[in-house]
Design a protein around this motif. Sequence first.
Motif, PDB file in Angstrom:
ATOM      1  N   TRP A  82      64.178 -44.718  59.920  1.00  0.00           N
ATOM      2  CA  TRP A  82      64.158 -43.751  58.668  1.00  0.00           C
ATOM      3  C   TRP A  82      65.673 -43.215  58.594  1.00  0.00           C
ATOM      4  O   TRP A  82      65.851 -42.804  57.507  1.00  0.00           O
ATOM      5  CB  TRP A  82      63.226 -42.571  58.887  1.00  0.00           C
ATOM      6  N   GLN A  83      66.498 -43.384  59.471  1.00  0.00           N
ATOM      7  CA  GLN A  83      67.961 -43.204  59.414  1.00  0.00           C
ATOM      8  C   GLN A  83      68.754 -44.332  58.951  1.00  0.00           C
ATOM      9  O   GLN A  83      69.950 -44.275  58.807  1.00  0.00           O
ATOM     10  CB  GLN A  83      68.665 -42.629  60.650  1.00  0.00           C
ATOM     11  N   GLY A  84      68.056 -45.481  58.815  1.00  0.00           N
ATOM     12  CA  GLY A  84      68.756 -46.640  58.442  1.00  0.00           C
ATOM     13  C   GLY A  84      69.254 -47.543  59.515  1.00  0.00           C
ATOM     14  O   GLY A  84      70.314 -48.218  59.265  1.00  0.00           O
ATOM     15  N   LYS A  85      68.927 -47.185  60.647  1.00  0.00           N
ATOM     16  CA  LYS A  85      69.720 -47.782  61.816  1.00  0.00           C
ATOM     17  C   LYS A  85      68.925 -49.082  62.321  1.00  0.00           C
ATOM     18  O   LYS A  85      69.320 -49.413  63.493  1.00  0.00           O
ATOM     19  CB  LYS A  85      69.797 -46.941  63.073  1.00  0.00           C
ATOM     20  N   VAL A  86      67.730 -49.370  61.748  1.00  0.00           N
ATOM     21  CA  VAL A  86      66.900 -50.248  62.446  1.00  0.00           C
ATOM     22  C   VAL A  86      66.721 -51.490  61.578  1.00  0.00           C
ATOM     23  O   VAL A  86      66.119 -51.288  60.383  1.00  0.00           O
ATOM     24  CB  VAL A  86      65.657 -49.909  62.992  1.00  0.00           C
TER      25      VAL A  86
END
Length: 134
Positions: A82-86
């Motif tokens: 949800w932080q855009g890291k995956v």
Amino acid sequence: MGFASSAEVVKYIGGIFEAAFTDPEIGPKLEATGLVVAFDFTDPDSVVLIDMGNKKVQEGLAGGPAPSATMSMTADLGNAYWQGKVNLPLAMAKKKIKVDGNVASLLKIAPMGKKLYPTYVERLKADGRDDLLA
């Protein structure tokens, strides 16, 4: 450090969908899918059920509709996502995220999720949860 409890997982990851349902652009699109998605997290163990057709978020499966898809992962991975890291397809290919049910529908709604990353990060910051920021 990670989430302290299952209630925190529901508050933050479930909360991102509550925010999405009120968004004039994303909300109607999610609702139109009619999907019911269960997020099955470990460390801490928690299940967040998202009923998009009825714009509802609940903890656990009891009393809710049967999910059309279930995504299983660690809560830390959900937080990073949800932080855009995956990268979702890559994480699925590496079995870091296990999906049961309608995979195609999840991949179809994934681009809508990208618009929610800043909201998720802002919520963590507003609550002083810098320890959860990747």
